[in-house]
Design an enzyme around this catalytic site. Structure first.
Site, short mmCIF file in Angstrom:
data_model
loop_
_atom_site.label_atom_id
_atom_site.label_comp_id
_atom_site.label_asym_id
_atom_site.label_seq_id
_atom_site.Cartn_x
_atom_site.Cartn_y
_atom_site.Cartn_z
NE ARG A 162 -3.31 2.52 2.67
CZ ARG A 162 -3.17 3.33 3.72
NH1 ARG A 162 -2.49 2.94 4.77
NH2 ARG A 162 -3.70 4.53 3.71
CG HIS A 167 -0.84 8.80 3.54
ND1 HIS A 167 -0.94 7.45 3.78
CD2 HIS A 167 -0.41 9.32 4.71
CE1 HIS A 167 -0.57 7.17 5.03
NE2 HIS A 167 -0.24 8.31 5.62
CD GLU A 190 -4.37 7.56 9.99
OE1 GLU A 190 -3.90 8.62 10.41
OE2 GLU A 190 -3.96 6.44 10.35
CG ASN A 204 -4.59 3.40 8.76
OD1 ASN A 204 -4.74 2.40 8.05
ND2 ASN A 204 -4.20 4.57 8.28
CE1 TYR A 208 0.70 2.68 13.42
CE2 TYR A 208 -1.33 3.74 12.73
CZ TYR A 208 -0.07 3.25 12.43
OH TYR A 208 0.41 3.32 11.15
CD GLU A 229 -1.14 3.86 8.00
OE1 GLU A 229 -0.82 4.30 9.11
OE2 GLU A 229 -1.40 4.59 7.02
C1 BGC Z 1 -0.43 7.56 9.36
C2 BGC Z 1 1.03 7.36 9.03
C3 BGC Z 1 1.87 7.55 10.27
C4 BGC Z 1 1.46 6.51 11.28
C5 BGC Z 1 2.23 6.52 12.59
C6 BGC Z 1 -0.85 6.97 10.67
O1 BGC Z 1 -1.61 7.92 11.35
O2 BGC Z 1 -1.25 7.14 8.32
O3 BGC Z 1 1.37 8.23 8.00
O4 BGC Z 1 3.23 7.51 10.03
O5 BGC Z 1 0.10 6.65 11.59
O6 BGC Z 1 1.98 7.68 13.32
#
Ligand code: BGC
Length: 452
Positions: free
Chosen positions: A76, A120, A165, A295, A297, A355
């Site tokens: 991607r 992006h 995002e 995405n 995290y 992501e």
């Molecule tokens: C984004 C990336 C970023 C990653 C880590 C996401 O919000 O799409 O571009 O590097 O998180 O912060």
């Protein structure tokens, strides 16, 4: 017993143009908002820029060879709008578009499926000068740009993403001003959010027009979701704050795109800054997409806090948990829960994790150039297992993309935060797959049957 990954499930890595490409003005490219932002004193950690980054623009062939070596099934990446249309609209720069045509061809020759993100975060500066995301013309400019990309590449690109995002564009760029273009206004952020969703909707319509609903290839939207959890002794005020935070970050974009309405809580979040968009305009944001990308995290455990803005909810650090270099708690369970929530709330669409990854401190490469990153391996293993859990609970999972293939420019945080599975020495541009890259290659080779 874990559920096996379905045949055709895609294993990939993700990147974005400004974070890795370098050569920002090469071959007739226009200036982007990020090219400007990094040159504004005090905006980016250490004054770092994307002028060279991973030098991917010039090393693309070698980089695709590395992807093949790792066994990636998909990749991607994003297109820099300012390379394709130096002025943001009008004249097409064939050389800029040519870079992405060559990249796609190289990927296909290596047996790697491209997933292309149209936006992006890097925007032609010429459009910023005309109001950028604040302008009511933006959705048409975006659709025109998107159409150029579809026409050039849709014969070879199976998966398209309109926006990456949108929440971060509006919140980082216009509410808190920490990302380009660096504005700080709730009034602007509310307008930008709407223009982003209109652009997404028009982009999807443009796609259907170009492909005449052939149904061969797919288009979707990528959002970042961070579940808002409560401490065990939560008060009513904490609960209310968590609901507002969830509406603002997690439902503000998916609700209009999938349900044709904005969450009611946004009126309270934005107060007098919330525009009363005509109902028909909001309903028009709901254009049928083929998939959603998540995405993911971290999660946030929040408490009511009047000092927090625009939502009076502040994250609480969780003692005993592992935190990444970004200060983000490692919480794989929330990935599974989020995927199931998306599946149930937004109509059972095919889902990709577009992501997922972690910045950790990587010990300097020592004996034999090995880089051991056990925390990142643990992160990947536990999150891929969470995707399996989500499948067992009904989510229609189609792929997983690790963030990121390379250490790269972490936007305003510069190069200090390393998310890569592949280490990049920014002095020499040498690439060294970390233990996590080797681990991921083994997962891919076993099609997810072996996570240990
Ligand atoms: C984004 C990336 C970023 C990653 C880590 C996401 O919000 O799409 O571009 O590097 O998180 O912060």
């Amino acid at each position: 017993m874990r559920q096996p990954f379905p045949p055709g499930f895609l294993w990939g890595c993700a990147t974005s143009a400004y974070q890795i490409e370098g050569s920002p003005l090469a071959d007739g490219a226009g200036v982007s908002n990020w090219h400007r932002f990094v040159r504004t004193p005090g905006r980016v950690h250490g004054g770092e820029t994307g002028d060279v980054a991973c030098d991917h623009y010039r090393r693309m062939k070698d980089d695709v060879a590395l992807m093949r070596e790792l066994g990636l099934k998909a990749y991607r990446f994003s297109i820099a709008w300012n390379r394709v249309l130096p002025d943001g609209r009008g004249r097409v720069n064939a050389a800029g578009l040519g870079f992405y045509e060559r990249l796609v061809d190289e990927l296909l020759a290596a047996g790697i499926q491209p997933m292309v993100t149209l936006h992006h975060w890097d925007l032609p500066a010429a459009l910023d000068d005309r109001g950028g995301w604040l302008s009511p013309d933006m959705p048409d400019w975006f659709a025109d740009y998107a159409q150029i990309c579809f026409k050039a590449l849709d014969d070879r690109v199976p998966l398209w993403v309109t926006l990456n995002e949108p929440w971060v564009v509006a919140d980082g760029g216009f509410m808190h001003g920490v990302l380009a273009p660096g504005h700080k206004s709730a009034f602007e952020a509310a307008i930008v959010a709407h223009r982003l969703m209109q652009s997404h909707a028009k982009g999807v319509q443009a796609y259907r027009a170009v492909t005449r609903n052939s149904g061969r290839h797919k288009i979707g939207l990528v959002v970042n979701i961070e579940p808002k959890h409560l401490p065990p002794d939560a008060s009513e005020a904490d609960r209310h704050a968590a609901r507002l935070a969830d509406a603002y970050m997690n439902r503000q974009y998916l609700d209009p795109a999938r349900l044709g309405s904005y969450p009611d809580e946004l009126r309270e979040v934005f107060g007098e800054a919330w525009p009363d968009w005509p109902a028909a305009e909001v309903e028009a944001l709901q254009q049928p997409v083929d998939f959603l990308g998540l995405n993911y995290y971290t999660r946030a455990v929040v408490r009511h806090d009047v000092k927090a803005w625009p939502v009076p909810a502040a994250p609480q650090r969780q003692p005993g948990a592992i935190h990444t270099e970004m200060g983000w708690e490692v919480h794989p369970q929330s990935l599974a829960d989020t995927l199931v929530w998306m599946h149930e709330r937004y109509g059972g669409l095919p889902l990709y994790v577009t992501e997922n990854g972690a910045a950790f401190y990587d010990p300097p490469s020592s004996i034999g150039g090995r880089i051991d990153d056990p925390l990142r391996v643990h992160y990947l293993r536990s999150h891929i297992a969470a995707v399996q859990d989500a499948m067992a609970r009904g989510a229609d999972m189609r792929g997983y993309f690790a963030w990121s293939l390379f250490d790269n420019l972490e936007w305003a945080l510069g190069f200090a935060k390393r998310f890569g599975l592949v280490h990049v020495d920014f002095q020499t541009q040498q690439r060294t797959p970390k233990a996590s890259a080797r681990y991921y290659a083994r997962v891919i080779a076993s099609h997810g049957a072996q996570l240990d």
